[in-house]
Design an enzyme around this catalytic site. Structure first.
Site, PDB file in Angstrom:
ATOM      1  N   GLY A   1      -0.251   2.525 -14.279  1.00 14.46           N
ATOM      2  CA  GLY A   1       0.168   2.159 -12.927  1.00 14.46           C
ATOM      3  C   GLY A   1       1.524   2.696 -12.537  1.00 14.46           C
ATOM      4  O   GLY A   1       2.137   2.201 -11.591  1.00 14.46           O
TER       5      GLY A   1
ATOM      6  N   ALA B   1      11.816   0.520  -7.644  1.00 15.23           N
ATOM      7  CA  ALA B   1      10.929  -0.632  -7.899  1.00 15.23           C
ATOM      8  C   ALA B   1      11.722  -1.938  -7.795  1.00 15.23           C
ATOM      9  O   ALA B   1      12.182  -2.303  -6.724  1.00 15.23           O
ATOM     10  CB  ALA B   1      10.227  -0.496  -9.237  1.00 15.23           C
TER      11      ALA B   1
ATOM     12  N   VAL C   1      12.917   2.223  -3.440  1.00 15.50           N
ATOM     13  CA  VAL C   1      13.674   3.022  -4.412  1.00 15.50           C
ATOM     14  C   VAL C   1      13.948   2.164  -5.644  1.00 15.50           C
ATOM     15  O   VAL C   1      14.569   1.109  -5.544  1.00 15.50           O
ATOM     16  CB  VAL C   1      15.020   3.504  -3.819  1.00 15.50           C
ATOM     17  CG1 VAL C   1      15.763   4.377  -4.834  1.00 15.50           C
ATOM     18  CG2 VAL C   1      14.798   4.271  -2.523  1.00 15.50           C
TER      19      VAL C   1
ATOM     20  N   LEU D   1      14.678  -2.590  -9.190  1.00 20.13           N
ATOM     21  CA  LEU D   1      16.132  -2.439  -9.350  1.00 20.13           C
ATOM     22  C   LEU D   1      16.847  -2.696  -8.023  1.00 20.13           C
ATOM     23  O   LEU D   1      16.364  -2.282  -6.964  1.00 20.13           O
ATOM     24  CB  LEU D   1      16.470  -1.022  -9.829  1.00 20.13           C
ATOM     25  CG  LEU D   1      16.035  -0.652 -11.245  1.00 20.13           C
ATOM     26  CD1 LEU D   1      16.352   0.817 -11.512  1.00 20.13           C
ATOM     27  CD2 LEU D   1      16.723  -1.532 -12.272  1.00 20.13           C
TER      28      LEU D   1
ATOM     29  N   GLU E   1       1.528   7.045  -8.154  1.00 21.61           N
ATOM     30  CA  GLU E   1       0.797   6.689  -6.948  1.00 21.61           C
ATOM     31  C   GLU E   1      -0.694   6.942  -7.203  1.00 21.61           C
ATOM     32  O   GLU E   1      -1.058   7.667  -8.139  1.00 21.61           O
ATOM     33  CB  GLU E   1       1.278   7.556  -5.764  1.00 21.61           C
ATOM     34  CG  GLU E   1       2.734   7.381  -5.405  1.00 21.61           C
ATOM     35  CD  GLU E   1       3.032   6.056  -4.728  1.00 21.61           C
ATOM     36  OE1 GLU E   1       2.077   5.358  -4.313  1.00 21.61           O
ATOM     37  OE2 GLU E   1       4.211   5.697  -4.622  1.00 21.61           O
TER      38      GLU E   1
ATOM     39  N   THR F   1       0.849  -1.187   0.000  1.00 23.32           N
ATOM     40  CA  THR F   1       0.000   0.000   0.000  1.00 23.32           C
ATOM     41  C   THR F   1       0.885   1.238   0.000  1.00 23.32           C
ATOM     42  O   THR F   1       2.112   1.146   0.060  1.00 23.32           O
ATOM     43  CB  THR F   1      -0.901   0.049   1.256  1.00 23.32           C
ATOM     44  OG1 THR F   1      -0.088   0.395   2.399  1.00 23.32           O
ATOM     45  CG2 THR F   1      -1.575  -1.293   1.516  1.00 23.32           C
TER      46      THR F   1
ATOM     47  N   GLU G   1      13.432  -3.026  -0.503  1.00 26.22           N
ATOM     48  CA  GLU G   1      14.159  -2.777  -1.748  1.00 26.22           C
ATOM     49  C   GLU G   1      13.337  -1.945  -2.726  1.00 26.22           C
ATOM     50  O   GLU G   1      13.869  -1.069  -3.419  1.00 26.22           O
ATOM     51  CB  GLU G   1      14.543  -4.109  -2.397  1.00 26.22           C
ATOM     52  CG  GLU G   1      15.359  -3.990  -3.668  1.00 26.22           C
ATOM     53  CD  GLU G   1      16.724  -3.376  -3.426  1.00 26.22           C
ATOM     54  OE1 GLU G   1      16.977  -2.273  -3.961  1.00 26.22           O
ATOM     55  OE2 GLU G   1      17.526  -3.985  -2.695  1.00 26.22           O
TER      56      GLU G   1
ATOM     57  N   ASP H   1       7.510  12.136  -3.487  1.00 27.14           N
ATOM     58  CA  ASP H   1       7.906  10.738  -3.649  1.00 27.14           C
ATOM     59  C   ASP H   1       9.405  10.602  -3.885  1.00 27.14           C
ATOM     60  O   ASP H   1      10.074   9.751  -3.308  1.00 27.14           O
ATOM     61  CB  ASP H   1       7.119  10.121  -4.811  1.00 27.14           C
ATOM     62  CG  ASP H   1       7.310   8.618  -4.900  1.00 27.14           C
ATOM     63  OD1 ASP H   1       6.980   7.915  -3.931  1.00 27.14           O
ATOM     64  OD2 ASP H   1       7.822   8.147  -5.929  1.00 27.14           O
TER      65      ASP H   1
ATOM     66  N   GLY I   1       6.137   0.609 -12.522  1.00 28.32           N
ATOM     67  CA  GLY I   1       5.291  -0.410 -13.140  1.00 28.32           C
ATOM     68  C   GLY I   1       4.946  -1.499 -12.170  1.00 28.32           C
ATOM     69  O   GLY I   1       5.749  -1.876 -11.306  1.00 28.32           O
TER      70      GLY I   1
ATOM     71  N   LYS J   1      12.514   8.957  -1.555  1.00 30.55           N
ATOM     72  CA  LYS J   1      13.472   7.972  -2.065  1.00 30.55           C
ATOM     73  C   LYS J   1      14.917   8.384  -1.803  1.00 30.55           C
ATOM     74  O   LYS J   1      15.739   7.575  -1.345  1.00 30.55           O
ATOM     75  CB  LYS J   1      13.245   7.763  -3.562  1.00 30.55           C
ATOM     76  CG  LYS J   1      11.941   7.068  -3.898  1.00 30.55           C
ATOM     77  CD  LYS J   1      11.716   6.974  -5.391  1.00 30.55           C
ATOM     78  CE  LYS J   1      10.404   6.275  -5.725  1.00 30.55           C
ATOM     79  NZ  LYS J   1      10.159   6.201  -7.187  1.00 30.55           N
TER      80      LYS J   1
END
Length: 815
Positions: free
Chosen positions: A664, A611, A609, A613, A667, A555, A606, A678, A797, A682
């Site tokens: 997607g 997604a 920051v 990676l 947010e 969430t 993880e 955001d 994504g 990060k």
């Protein structure tokens, strides 16, 4: 000759008894048999209930007698032909009448003596064995009934009588030396004293009866027929992966049965051990299954652990004080007073300093034990030489059992570390000199987790079960579940990880299934679930207390991020893509890290920051290897990169932001992305993971959005404001083209200062050609000075974010 014993659900009803008759019929073709039987399932409890009611002046005992009578009459009608029922019905009614007379006496006197109690409960075996004996004649003509009270003689310790073996063995040998019947049915559990009073042999007495007969006659084999395929590596009702143990030694079987393996009553082994008579535990409902073979033979090359067992409802009593050190007789007085009160000691451990003794007894005996112990040491208590004993209730003893444990190093270490990793606190430890048993005392609430964890460690080919509690099943959550469903078999076969989703929740509904939610129909299950409550979700997760539990937060909810502490404190790992917790106040960030270490509960984020990676993971490895971060430059918003890469003269800023949401990339509230909040979160997380202390307000956020856009309250108003201020965004694009640059939203950290904002990126920058939704991070460190360490790839994504969450879960599985 063989002795067979049938009890429990094997004699629950006529249908099951027919299976027993078939087994006996087949075996009687090869051997002469003695068949000991228990009372019909549930009858002993009914008899005890009736006796209790009668003694307490509750005349409903008569209703219980009617239940007992009905149960036996129905069995007669189904097992014996109508033309042969008369004598049997007469026997049954005669005994029921006698039972009523005894109960009437209890009712009139208002009391129940131990002697009368033994007589009352004996009717269960007397009725069942006589009915089965008559039914047996329909299968094996040469069969008979023999009352065990005429053979087995005991003292008058009613409830758990001691057998007079010399006289008993002589009676058994004399009777069967002259008996020519092929099958003899005998009631288990009951015996008689020298003055012919009925006595009972205690819990599991039917097994004991069978063993007494087997030893007296030196038979080839004792078979205990039950409703499971032998003794199991653990209680199959608690450990679903438990397996039957094919072969086990007498000593191992005694240890397991002592520690709660209810398939076999512990004293059963004693009579046959000295005669080296094998015991075979078989399943009435699967007679072809191998079962468990108990003998003196051990297997030095097999698994040194034969089983894991437990005894629940245990209390620990600790006696300690300086007055115990070097003083002879303290232990004698302690155990003598317990013996005088008929309190059985199950567990003993003593400090080498002699300063304390710790014993384990049943909860039911704890208060009496404390009173008795404190009284016997009253003088030492008053002189403060020995403290009043301390009682801890609601504990459980868990034991590893194996004959060959003594020949294998490190077993206790593996046991303790396995329990420790799952936050199972060990209150006391005991290991016998024979090293056949390692016992630990733990909290009763942890027994299921402990048994499953240990079984997984010692029996399941190192397969690790991970139990997931997932909150948030939107775009990313749905992809995450799809990936689990797709990879479940691969993970089990190749990584020895068994993933189970135990709970799912969205903003409306939540569903729990301790056995694992079916990932084929999870949406239906969730729709039919109960109303979502974050507090209830936490409590249900903690109450299940499953091993290797992982709370997965998918969430962007602030309130959900505040719950992590509750999970970590209960040794529940947290995996999250929610950036709010790690970018909250620095003290909260540090506290979550501290709790993770303290309770051995991984806290992985993880996907906060980049997604999917491996940005944070790489950073952690740099720091762990002794490198130091000086400067970070990064494009950390896949959504903003997508937006500015697609924003053009023909594709308006409003439209491209809308499209980013549809795919997607943003947010649920796109303003979080476009405002730079955001990205600020990060870079703050990367700064903190680099070892620097910083708060959110220390980061300079240079917004490119007009003030009116920032002040909107709803998504609808926000998108209207984007249209209204379209010229502002068109001017930004125009200026970038005039400078031969591209627009990128960049995060920077250098010399202790951090900022985020829109920049014009020239062609020579590695950021210039960053396409689509990609992210890029540059780390400048002690080792990477002139040329930074660069990580680049898709940073937004649903699928890639889900894969990053999945990777964190797998990391926990590999720990």
């Amino acid at each position: 000759m063989k002795v067979l014993k049938f009890g429990g659900t094997s004699v629950a009803n006529a249908q099951n008894i027919k299976l027993v008759l078939e087994i006996v019929e087949q075996k009687s073709k090869e051997d002469k048999l003695i068949v000991a039987v228990s009372a019909f399932s549930g009858v002993t409890d009914l008899l005890i209930s009736a006796a209790s009611k009668a003694a307490s002046k509750d005349d409903s005992y008569r209703d219980v007698v009617l239940q007992i009578e009905k149960k036996h009459l129905e069995a007669i009608k189904e097992l014996v032909p109508a033309n042969e029922q008369t004598a049997l019905l007469h026997y049954c009614k005669k005994n029921i009448s006698y039972l009523e007379t005894l109960l009437d006496g209890c009712y009139l006197l208002g009391e129940l003596t131990a002697r009368t109690s033994d007589m009352i409960v004996s009717f269960g075996e007397l009725l069942s064995s006589y009915i089965i004996a008559e039914a047996m004649k329909q299968k094996v003509a040469n069969s008979s009934f023999k009352d065990s009270r005429e053979l087995i003689k005991t003292d008058t310790n009613f409830g758990k009588a001691e057998v007079y073996f010399e006289l008993t063995n002589k009676n058994i040998q004399n009777y069967f030396s002259e008996d020519s019947t092929q099958v003899t049915v005998i009631p288990g559990f009951i015996a008689s004293s020298s003055n012919k009073n009925t006595t009972t042999l205690g819990r599991g007495g039917s097994d004991y009866t069978a063993a007494i007969l087997a030893a007296a006659l030196n038979v080839t084999e004792l078979e205990i027929w039950t409703d499971v395929n032998g003794m199991f590596t653990a209680n199959p009702k608690i450990v679903k992966q438990a397996q039957p143990i094919e072969k086990i030694t007498y000593e191992e079987a005694m240890e397991l049965s002592h520690f709660g393996a209810k398939v076999l009553y512990p004293p059963t082994i004693q009579p046959v051990l000295s005669k080296n008579i094998p015991i075979w535990i078989k399943n009435t409902f699967e007679p072809e299954a191998f079962g468990t073979y108990i003998s003196s033979e051990s297997n030095p090359n097999g698994n040194p652990i034969k089983g894991i067992s437990h005894i629940d409802k245990i209390s620990l009593i600790t006696l300690e004080g300086s007055g115990m050190v070097g003083v002879a007789g303290v232990s004698k007085r302690l155990f003598e007073v317990l013996s005088n009160h008929s309190i059985n000691v199950i567990f003993i451990t003593q400090a080498s300093s002699e300063h304390s003794i710790c014993i384990g007894i049943l909860n039911a005996d704890a208060d009496l034990a404390k009173t008795a112990i404190d009284k016997i040491f009253e003088l030492e208590n008053s002189q403060q030489k020995i403290n009043p004993c301390v009682v801890e209730k609601d504990l459980c003893i868990v034991a590893l059992v194996g004959e060959q444990m003594k020949n294998h190093q490190g077993i206790s270490g593996k046991m303790f570390s396995t329990l420790g990793k799952n936050n199972v606190n060990i209150r006391a430890i005991a290991q016998g000199a024979s090293e056949r048993n390692i016992s630990v005392v733990i909290n009763e609430n942890d027994v299921k987790k402990a048994l499953n964890t240990l079984h997984e460690r010692f029996f399941e080919e190192q397969t690790k079960q991970l139990n997931l509690f997932v909150m948030g099943v939107g775009n990313v959550g749905e992809k995450f579940i799809e990936q689990i469903h797709q990879q479940k078999k691969f993970l089990k076969e190749n990584l020895k990880i068994n993933l189970r989703v135990i709970a799912l929740s969205n903003s409306r509904k939540m569903v729990f299934d301790e056995e694992g939610i079916s990932l084929k129909d999870w949406k239906t299950d969730l729709d039919n679930g109960e109303k979502t409550s974050k507090a209830d979700f936490i409590e249900k997760t903690k109450a299940l207390n499953l091993r290797n539990s992982i709370f997965v937060d998918i969430t962007a909810n602030t309130e959900v991020s505040k719950t992590y502490e509750h999970y970590l404190r209960k040794n529940i790992a947290v995996v999250t893509c929610n950036k709010i917790a790690c970018s909250s106040e620095y003290d909260n960030y540090l506290n979550l890290k501290r709790l993770s270490r303290k309770y051995n509960a991984p806290f992985l984020f993880e996907t906060n920051v980049g997604a999917g990676l491996p940005i944070i993971d790489t950073l952690k490895h740099l720091i762990a290897s002794g490198d130091r971060i000086h400067k970070i430059q990064a494009v950390l918003s896949g959504s903003l990169n997508f937006i500015f890469n697609n924003f053009s003269e023909t594709y308006t800023f409003h439209d491209v932001v809308k499209e980013a949401g549809v795919q997607g990339f943003t947010e649920p509230d796109p303003k979080i992305d476009l405002s730079g909040v955001d990205v600020a979160r990060k870079i703050l997380i990367l700064i903190r993971e680099s070892g620097y202390q910083m708060e959110m307000e220390d980061i300079e956020n240079i917004s490119f959005l007009p003030k009116e856009c920032m002040e909107t309250k709803t998504n609808e108003d926000f998108f209207k404001s984007l249209i209204k201020h379209s010229s502002h965004f068109e001017n930004l694009l125009k200026e970038a083209k005039e400078k031969d640059c591209r627009l990128k939203f960049v995060a920077k950290f250098d010399n202790g200062k951090a900022s985020v904002g829109l920049q014009f990126i020239p062609k020579e920058s590695p950021f210039y050609n960053l396409e689509g939704k990609d992210n890029i991070v540059e780390f400048f460190t002690d080792r990477y000075v002139d040329q930074p360490l660069i990580i680049k790839g898709a940073g937004a994504g649903a699928a890639v974010t889900a894969s990053g969450i999945f990777a964190d879960v797998i990391r926990i599985g590999n720990v």
